[in-house]
Design a protein around this motif. Structure first.
Motif, PDB file in Angstrom:
ATOM      1  N   SER A 169      -3.196  -3.580  10.722  1.00  0.00           N
ATOM      2  CA  SER A 169      -2.874  -3.710  12.141  1.00  0.00           C
ATOM      3  C   SER A 169      -2.495  -2.400  12.800  1.00  0.00           C
ATOM      4  O   SER A 169      -2.496  -2.295  14.036  1.00  0.00           O
ATOM      5  CB  SER A 169      -1.703  -4.701  12.324  1.00  0.00           C
ATOM      6  OG  SER A 169      -2.037  -5.965  11.805  1.00  0.00           O
ATOM      7  N   THR A 170      -2.155  -1.392  12.007  1.00  0.00           N
ATOM      8  CA  THR A 170      -1.668  -0.131  12.583  1.00  0.00           C
ATOM      9  C   THR A 170      -2.391   1.108  12.070  1.00  0.00           C
ATOM     10  O   THR A 170      -2.186   2.199  12.604  1.00  0.00           O
ATOM     11  CB  THR A 170      -0.171   0.054  12.276  1.00  0.00           C
ATOM     12  OG1 THR A 170       0.013   0.198  10.857  1.00  0.00           O
ATOM     13  CG2 THR A 170       0.646  -1.130  12.776  1.00  0.00           C
ATOM     14  N   GLY A 171      -3.221   0.976  11.030  1.00  0.00           N
ATOM     15  CA  GLY A 171      -3.875   2.142  10.446  1.00  0.00           C
ATOM     16  C   GLY A 171      -2.942   2.968   9.578  1.00  0.00           C
ATOM     17  O   GLY A 171      -3.245   4.115   9.235  1.00  0.00           O
ATOM     18  N   ALA A 172      -1.791   2.395   9.222  1.00  0.00           N
ATOM     19  CA  ALA A 172      -0.812   3.128   8.413  1.00  0.00           C
ATOM     20  C   ALA A 172      -1.317   3.308   6.987  1.00  0.00           C
ATOM     21  O   ALA A 172      -2.103   2.514   6.478  1.00  0.00           O
ATOM     22  CB  ALA A 172       0.511   2.374   8.386  1.00  0.00           C
ATOM     23  N   ARG A 173      -0.873   4.373   6.359  1.00  0.00           N
ATOM     24  CA  ARG A 173      -1.124   4.565   4.934  1.00  0.00           C
ATOM     25  C   ARG A 173      -0.266   3.566   4.153  1.00  0.00           C
ATOM     26  O   ARG A 173       0.794   3.145   4.616  1.00  0.00           O
ATOM     27  CB  ARG A 173      -0.792   5.998   4.506  1.00  0.00           C
ATOM     28  CG  ARG A 173      -1.613   7.058   5.226  1.00  0.00           C
ATOM     29  CD  ARG A 173      -1.155   8.463   4.871  1.00  0.00           C
ATOM     30  NE  ARG A 173      -1.940   9.481   5.570  1.00  0.00           N
ATOM     31  CZ  ARG A 173      -1.673   9.924   6.789  1.00  0.00           C
ATOM     32  NH1 ARG A 173      -0.634   9.439   7.465  1.00  0.00           N
ATOM     33  NH2 ARG A 173      -2.436  10.845   7.362  1.00  0.00           N
ATOM     34  N   TRP A 174      -0.700   3.221   2.955  1.00  0.00           N
ATOM     35  CA  TRP A 174       0.022   2.219   2.160  1.00  0.00           C
ATOM     36  C   TRP A 174       1.472   2.649   1.927  1.00  0.00           C
ATOM     37  O   TRP A 174       2.395   1.857   2.066  1.00  0.00           O
ATOM     38  CB  TRP A 174      -0.685   2.004   0.831  1.00  0.00           C
ATOM     39  CG  TRP A 174      -0.089   0.906   0.005  1.00  0.00           C
ATOM     40  CD1 TRP A 174       0.835   1.026  -0.991  1.00  0.00           C
ATOM     41  CD2 TRP A 174      -0.356  -0.500   0.135  1.00  0.00           C
ATOM     42  NE1 TRP A 174       1.149  -0.202  -1.512  1.00  0.00           N
ATOM     43  CE2 TRP A 174       0.435  -1.167  -0.838  1.00  0.00           C
ATOM     44  CE3 TRP A 174      -1.169  -1.256   0.963  1.00  0.00           C
ATOM     45  CZ2 TRP A 174       0.411  -2.550  -0.999  1.00  0.00           C
ATOM     46  CZ3 TRP A 174      -1.193  -2.638   0.805  1.00  0.00           C
ATOM     47  CH2 TRP A 174      -0.406  -3.269  -0.168  1.00  0.00           C
ATOM     48  N   SER A 175       1.678   3.923   1.601  1.00  0.00           N
ATOM     49  CA  SER A 175       3.035   4.408   1.323  1.00  0.00           C
ATOM     50  C   SER A 175       3.920   4.343   2.570  1.00  0.00           C
ATOM     51  O   SER A 175       5.129   4.114   2.471  1.00  0.00           O
ATOM     52  CB  SER A 175       2.991   5.844   0.801  1.00  0.00           C
ATOM     53  OG  SER A 175       2.387   6.708   1.756  1.00  0.00           O
ATOM     54  N   GLU A 176       3.318   4.541   3.743  1.00  0.00           N
ATOM     55  CA  GLU A 176       4.089   4.488   4.992  1.00  0.00           C
ATOM     56  C   GLU A 176       4.565   3.066   5.273  1.00  0.00           C
ATOM     57  O   GLU A 176       5.713   2.847   5.680  1.00  0.00           O
ATOM     58  CB  GLU A 176       3.227   4.989   6.157  1.00  0.00           C
ATOM     59  CG  GLU A 176       2.873   6.461   6.075  1.00  0.00           C
ATOM     60  CD  GLU A 176       1.884   6.900   7.144  1.00  0.00           C
ATOM     61  OE1 GLU A 176       1.770   8.112   7.397  1.00  0.00           O
ATOM     62  OE2 GLU A 176       1.213   6.013   7.723  1.00  0.00           O
ATOM     63  N   ALA A 177       3.680   2.097   5.042  1.00  0.00           N
ATOM     64  CA  ALA A 177       4.027   0.703   5.295  1.00  0.00           C
ATOM     65  C   ALA A 177       4.978   0.166   4.233  1.00  0.00           C
ATOM     66  O   ALA A 177       5.921  -0.578   4.529  1.00  0.00           O
ATOM     67  CB  ALA A 177       2.759  -0.152   5.352  1.00  0.00           C
ATOM     68  N   GLU A 178       4.748   0.550   2.990  1.00  0.00           N
ATOM     69  CA  GLU A 178       5.521   0.019   1.869  1.00  0.00           C
ATOM     70  C   GLU A 178       6.973   0.485   1.893  1.00  0.00           C
ATOM     71  O   GLU A 178       7.856  -0.197   1.370  1.00  0.00           O
ATOM     72  CB  GLU A 178       4.854   0.451   0.564  1.00  0.00           C
ATOM     73  CG  GLU A 178       5.285  -0.341  -0.643  1.00  0.00           C
ATOM     74  CD  GLU A 178       4.483   0.040  -1.876  1.00  0.00           C
ATOM     75  OE1 GLU A 178       3.964  -0.856  -2.554  1.00  0.00           O
ATOM     76  OE2 GLU A 178       4.366   1.255  -2.150  1.00  0.00           O
ATOM     77  N   THR A 179       7.251   1.630   2.520  1.00  0.00           N
ATOM     78  CA  THR A 179       8.613   2.181   2.535  1.00  0.00           C
ATOM     79  C   THR A 179       9.352   1.925   3.842  1.00  0.00           C
ATOM     80  O   THR A 179      10.390   2.518   4.097  1.00  0.00           O
ATOM     81  CB  THR A 179       8.577   3.701   2.269  1.00  0.00           C
ATOM     82  OG1 THR A 179       7.693   4.330   3.213  1.00  0.00           O
ATOM     83  CG2 THR A 179       8.085   4.000   0.866  1.00  0.00           C
ATOM     84  N   LEU A 180       8.823   1.015   4.660  1.00  0.00           N
ATOM     85  CA  LEU A 180       9.504   0.674   5.917  1.00  0.00           C
ATOM     86  C   LEU A 180      10.870   0.052   5.630  1.00  0.00           C
ATOM     87  O   LEU A 180      11.067  -0.627   4.621  1.00  0.00           O
ATOM     88  CB  LEU A 180       8.664  -0.317   6.727  1.00  0.00           C
ATOM     89  CG  LEU A 180       7.454   0.245   7.476  1.00  0.00           C
ATOM     90  CD1 LEU A 180       6.604  -0.895   8.026  1.00  0.00           C
ATOM     91  CD2 LEU A 180       7.913   1.169   8.606  1.00  0.00           C
TER      92      LEU A 180
END
Length: 340
Positions: free
Chosen positions: A195-206
């Motif tokens: 939904s945002t084009g985020a990298r996996w590490s960026e989303a996983e560490t929210l």
């Protein structure tokens, strides 16, 4: 050996200012005082101007240089630990050579062996970039004074990687499978990436506090700059519902889970795109749905538009004039000539 009297009656100054292995000085004098003064003079000169002496060979190994780099610089970088581990791995692969052995020729041979062992041009180009940066920083901090031994080495030409993206049916299949799992961490992490084009590490560490007012704030970004991306109301409510049970970090690490789920769903992906495919999928569908390339650049946080242009061909109108301006179609539209 120092000042001693010879059988001829002369006095000999015979000494090595820096001990065994250093340059030897020998000179005869008529008087002992002259010989003593000469020895004192030479020792003083050598102390003040060490360049008179042959330079000592740097006995440090590559691993030792890496430790110095990490202590003085790397530890302060956002990705310092990751780069530190990669550099040590390189050192190990190269059998930890002496610093004095690292030359252009050395790296060319090392790169050749890496390629023969199956490493890609992209991988060895990263090797070169890491080592160049290492010597540049050591030189800047005064821990290396022999210049960058790899400054003249060029990167290998690297063929562009095929960008794979998921079709709508694959996305539905994947999200439905993930939603049916007992643990929703992987489901929401995947949905945020799509939904945002985020990298996996960026989303996983929210963290819980990073979700507010239908926006997601990414702080663990590649370049260290925060990024704020809006999300639809439905996803926002799903995340907030999930956050009620959490404090601090929102999701557990679930790279292993998504890897297994992709296999279960029969979604085959090129090497290295297991989670990055979600970022490519967002960008590809964004352009296919008529999105603006400049907006996409901001969302993906690309440093240059050239990186984002990889997705330009997905736009419906991209180069569409090729179908109306080519010579064949114009030829067919011409009225037939009248034969008399």
């Amino acid at each position: 050996m120092t000042v001693r009297k010879l059988e001829s009656g002369e006095w000999l100054a015979d000494f090595r200012p820096n001990g065994r292995g250093s340059r030897r000085y020998r000179k005869k004098f008529k008087a002992k005082a002259e010989a003593v003064r000469y020895e004192a003079y030479v020792r003083a000169k050598v102390t003040k101007q060490p360049e008179w002496m042959p330079p000592q060979k740097d006995s440090r190994s590559l691993a030792a240089l890496i430790e110095t780099w990490f202590k003085n610089h790397g530890a302060n970088l956002k990705d310092g630990k990751s780069r530190y581990k990669k550099l040590l791995k390189l050192s190990n692969l190269a059998s930890d050579p002496l610093a004095s052995e690292i030359t252009d020729k050395w790296f060319v041979e090392f790169r050749k062996k890496r390629l023969e062992a199956g490493a890609s041009p992209s991988t060895v180009n990263h090797d070169l970039a890491y080592l160049k940066a290492l010597f540049n920083e050591l030189e800047r901090t005064g821990d290396w004074d022999k210049g960058n031994p790899l400054r003249n080495i060029r990167k290998l030409k690297d063929e562009p990687t095929e960008l794979t993206y998921l079709q709508s049916d694959d996305i539905k299949l994947l999200l439905n499978y993930l939603k049916g799992l007992r643990d929703q961490d992987c489901y929401l992490t995947t949905k945020i990436c799509l939904s945002t084009g985020a990298r996996w590490s960026e989303a996983e560490t929210l963290r819980v506090e990073h979700i507010a007012q239908n926006h997601v704030a990414f702080y663990s970004t590649k370049n260290g700059k925060p990024r704020y991306i809006p999300i639809d109301r439905e996803l926002y409510q799903e995340i907030r519902q999930h956050a009620r049970k959490r404090r601090g970090r929102l999701f557990k690490d679930s790279y292993g889970v998504i890897s297994e789920v992709l296999k279960e769903c029969g979604i085959a992906l090129p090497k290295g795109q297991r989670t990055h495919v979600f970022r490519h999928t967002f960008a590809s569908h964004f352009m296919m749905n008529g999105g603006n390339i400049l907006v996409l650049q901001k969302i993906l946080d690309h440093s240059s538009l050239q990186m984002t242009m990889r997705y330009a061909h997905f736009a419906p109108e991209h180069l569409v004039e090729a179908t109306t301006k080519n010579p064949v179609v114009n030829l067919e539209r011409k009225e037939p000539s009248v034969v008399s």
